[in-house]
Motif scaffolding. Structure first.
Motif, PDB file in Angstrom:
ATOM      1  N   ASP A 188     -25.125 -23.418   3.249  1.00  0.00           N
ATOM      2  CA  ASP A 188     -24.500 -25.257   4.076  1.00  0.00           C
ATOM      3  C   ASP A 188     -23.310 -25.413   2.774  1.00  0.00           C
ATOM      4  OD1 ASP A 188     -23.979 -27.836   4.241  1.00  0.00           O
ATOM      5  OD2 ASP A 188     -25.953 -28.635   3.680  1.00  0.00           O
ATOM      6  N   ARG A 189     -21.806 -25.726   3.920  1.00  0.00           N
ATOM      7  CA  ARG A 189     -20.839 -25.852   2.521  1.00  0.00           C
ATOM      8  C   ARG A 189     -20.599 -27.209   3.294  1.00  0.00           C
ATOM      9  NH1 ARG A 189     -20.518 -21.052   5.567  1.00  0.00           N
ATOM     10  NH2 ARG A 189     -19.757 -19.312   4.230  1.00  0.00           N
ATOM     11  N   VAL A 190     -20.947 -27.659   3.437  1.00  0.00           N
ATOM     12  CA  VAL A 190     -21.151 -29.382   3.704  1.00  0.00           C
ATOM     13  C   VAL A 190     -21.930 -30.529   2.951  1.00  0.00           C
ATOM     14  CG1 VAL A 190     -20.381 -30.901   5.726  1.00  0.00           C
ATOM     15  CG2 VAL A 190     -20.045 -28.704   6.143  1.00  0.00           C
ATOM     16  N   GLY A 191     -22.956 -30.616   3.064  1.00  0.00           N
ATOM     17  CA  GLY A 191     -23.467 -30.880   2.230  1.00  0.00           C
ATOM     18  C   GLY A 191     -24.165 -33.007   2.428  1.00  0.00           C
ATOM     19  N   LYS A 192     -24.196 -32.166   3.931  1.00  0.00           N
ATOM     20  CA  LYS A 192     -24.287 -33.848   4.524  1.00  0.00           C
ATOM     21  C   LYS A 192     -26.268 -33.955   4.318  1.00  0.00           C
ATOM     22  CE  LYS A 192     -20.527 -34.134   7.070  1.00  0.00           C
ATOM     23  NZ  LYS A 192     -20.226 -34.391   9.014  1.00  0.00           N
ATOM     24  N   PHE A 193     -26.527 -32.814   4.709  1.00  0.00           N
ATOM     25  CA  PHE A 193     -28.504 -33.265   4.477  1.00  0.00           C
ATOM     26  C   PHE A 193     -28.808 -32.827   2.966  1.00  0.00           C
ATOM     27  CE2 PHE A 193     -27.321 -32.357   8.569  1.00  0.00           C
ATOM     28  CZ  PHE A 193     -27.751 -33.734   9.495  1.00  0.00           C
ATOM     29  N   ILE A 194     -29.694 -33.610   2.589  1.00  0.00           N
ATOM     30  CA  ILE A 194     -30.740 -33.139   1.410  1.00  0.00           C
ATOM     31  C   ILE A 194     -31.949 -31.707   1.689  1.00  0.00           C
ATOM     32  CG2 ILE A 194     -32.638 -34.079  -0.236  1.00  0.00           C
ATOM     33  CD1 ILE A 194     -31.071 -36.967  -0.022  1.00  0.00           C
ATOM     34  N   HIS A 195     -31.619 -30.818   0.619  1.00  0.00           N
ATOM     35  CA  HIS A 195     -31.940 -29.915   1.290  1.00  0.00           C
ATOM     36  C   HIS A 195     -33.785 -29.729   0.340  1.00  0.00           C
ATOM     37  CE1 HIS A 195     -28.789 -27.219   2.696  1.00  0.00           C
ATOM     38  NE2 HIS A 195     -28.668 -27.696   2.677  1.00  0.00           N
ATOM     39  N   TYR A 196     -34.588 -29.447   0.588  1.00  0.00           N
ATOM     40  CA  TYR A 196     -35.730 -29.336   0.182  1.00  0.00           C
ATOM     41  C   TYR A 196     -36.691 -27.749   0.365  1.00  0.00           C
ATOM     42  CZ  TYR A 196     -37.723 -30.514   4.982  1.00  0.00           C
ATOM     43  OH  TYR A 196     -37.779 -30.932   6.606  1.00  0.00           O
ATOM     44  N   THR A 197     -37.708 -27.670  -0.031  1.00  0.00           N
ATOM     45  CA  THR A 197     -38.148 -26.192   0.857  1.00  0.00           C
ATOM     46  C   THR A 197     -39.563 -26.086   0.972  1.00  0.00           C
ATOM     47  OG1 THR A 197     -39.399 -26.315  -2.189  1.00  0.00           O
ATOM     48  CG2 THR A 197     -37.075 -25.193  -1.647  1.00  0.00           C
ATOM     49  N   ALA A 198     -39.731 -25.055   1.468  1.00  0.00           N
ATOM     50  CA  ALA A 198     -41.145 -25.169   2.017  1.00  0.00           C
ATOM     51  C   ALA A 198     -42.149 -25.301   1.552  1.00  0.00           C
ATOM     52  CB  ALA A 198     -41.230 -23.932   2.665  1.00  0.00           C
ATOM     53  N   PRO A 199     -43.746 -25.369   1.566  1.00  0.00           N
ATOM     54  CA  PRO A 199     -44.659 -25.795   1.053  1.00  0.00           C
ATOM     55  C   PRO A 199     -45.006 -24.231   1.217  1.00  0.00           C
ATOM     56  CG  PRO A 199     -45.104 -26.019   3.452  1.00  0.00           C
ATOM     57  CD  PRO A 199     -43.608 -26.331   3.694  1.00  0.00           C
ATOM     58  N   GLN A 200     -45.804 -23.777  -0.192  1.00  0.00           N
ATOM     59  CA  GLN A 200     -46.861 -22.842  -0.326  1.00  0.00           C
ATOM     60  C   GLN A 200     -48.196 -22.826   0.165  1.00  0.00           C
ATOM     61  OE1 GLN A 200     -44.953 -19.987  -1.557  1.00  0.00           O
ATOM     62  NE2 GLN A 200     -42.986 -21.622  -1.244  1.00  0.00           N
ATOM     63  N   THR A 201     -49.384 -24.113   0.105  1.00  0.00           N
ATOM     64  CA  THR A 201     -50.090 -24.377   1.046  1.00  0.00           C
ATOM     65  C   THR A 201     -50.363 -25.518   1.820  1.00  0.00           C
ATOM     66  OG1 THR A 201     -50.521 -25.373  -1.098  1.00  0.00           O
ATOM     67  CG2 THR A 201     -51.197 -23.338  -1.105  1.00  0.00           C
ATOM     68  N   LEU A 202     -51.542 -25.520   2.043  1.00  0.00           N
ATOM     69  CA  LEU A 202     -51.257 -26.056   3.538  1.00  0.00           C
ATOM     70  C   LEU A 202     -51.246 -28.238   2.535  1.00  0.00           C
ATOM     71  CD1 LEU A 202     -53.914 -25.299   6.086  1.00  0.00           C
ATOM     72  CD2 LEU A 202     -51.505 -26.042   6.251  1.00  0.00           C
TER      73      LEU A 202
END
Length: 292
Positions: A246-260
């Motif tokens: 992502d070279r633009v940065g218009k969105f806030i990124h977040y990571t995937a969950p590890q558990t439900l």
């Protein structure tokens, strides 16, 4: 049933890419084996069994219908399968964001439906072509079970006027439907077997009828974007990087969950839902449904 789309390995061939841009959709594309599709369906149905009465801040159906990839690891796993992303790359290029992933489910002998609409109507992103929706079947999607119908070439128009019905039988957040009639002869039924995927443009007119079969119609629906897309209605928006940069940065990124249903993910889930409500419910005369 239509023959699966021919590909170069796991990538779309140039003529298939051209067909997508001409028709506004492409199907059927083999991305999961029947066994994989069944295994993911089993995981979903275990979540439905074990968490229906779980200690969750919102109803389980809300988590299934909005940003399931944020609270269910196996949904993120489906959305980032290399063979899925290889197909998406043929449409969007190498830099791919996941905007949302959700389940669209019609139970057996259900009168629920999806009215004819365009996905981009209330997303606050305008008429961009820098997004594509992937619809991955975990059970048969047939005419009897209420498969989607697409209107060929309809993506070449702008966003059409829509009306909100807020019908309890409509699976859409606002019950939105285009304010024009669509002839049955203009609809292409998108029949898919478990493990097959369809793609459609954000402006392609589509909908689906009730499920009169004896099995559930289950799909994982993933909205992919490029980093070029801008959210014009909400103050901020979020996405997950699936491939590339992502070279633009218009969105806030977040990571995937590890558990439900991790507590961290639950908190972020609500923040994202409330933020997007500003775009999804803008101009609505009623505040109902999953974004209320």
């Amino acid at each position: 049933m239509q023959e699966p789309v021919a590909r170069n390995g796991t990538h779309l061939a140039p003529d298939m890419i051209a067909r997508y841009w001409e028709d506004g959709f492409l199907f059927p594309i083999d991305v999961l084996s029947r066994d994989e599709a069944q295994a993911y369906r089993t995981q979903l149905e275990l979540v439905e069994r074990d968490w229906l009465d779980g200690d969750l801040p919102l109803p389980l159906n809300t988590y299934k219908r909005v940003n399931a990839q944020l609270v269910m690891p196996f949904v993120h796993e489906i959305a980032t399968k290399p063979q899925v992303l290889d197909v998406i790359e043929g449409i969007l290029g190498p830099d791919i964001l996941i905007y949302s992933a959700e389940f669209f489910i019609k139970n057996a002998q259900s009168d629920q439906y999806v009215s004819m609409h365009q996905d981009l109507t209330y997303w606050g992103m305008g008429t961009t072509s820098e997004m594509v929706t992937a619809w991955i079947a975990l059970s048969p999607a047939t005419r009897a079970s209420g498969c989607m119908d697409f209107v060929k070439g309809s993506h070449k128009s702008e966003i059409l006027p829509h009306t909100d019905t807020f019908s309890e039988k409509n699976l859409l957040s606002r019950g939105q439907e285009i304010a024009v009639d669509v002839a049955e002869t203009d609809k292409t039924p998108i029949e898919l077997m478990p493990g097959q995927m369809s793609l459609h443009h954000g402006l392609t007119i589509h909908g689906s009828g009730p499920n009169v079969s004896d099995d559930r119609r289950i799909a994982v629906v993933v909205r992919y974007l490029t980093p070029k897309v801008a959210q014009n209605m909400a103050d901020q928006d979020f996405a997950m990087l699936a491939r590339g940069i992502d070279r633009v940065g218009k969105f806030i990124h977040y990571t995937a969950p590890q558990t439900l249903f991790e507590s961290r993910a639950i908190d972020l889930y609500d923040e994202i839902r409330q933020s997007r409500a500003k775009a999804m419910m803008a101009g609505a005369k009623a505040q109902k449904g999953i974004y209320a």
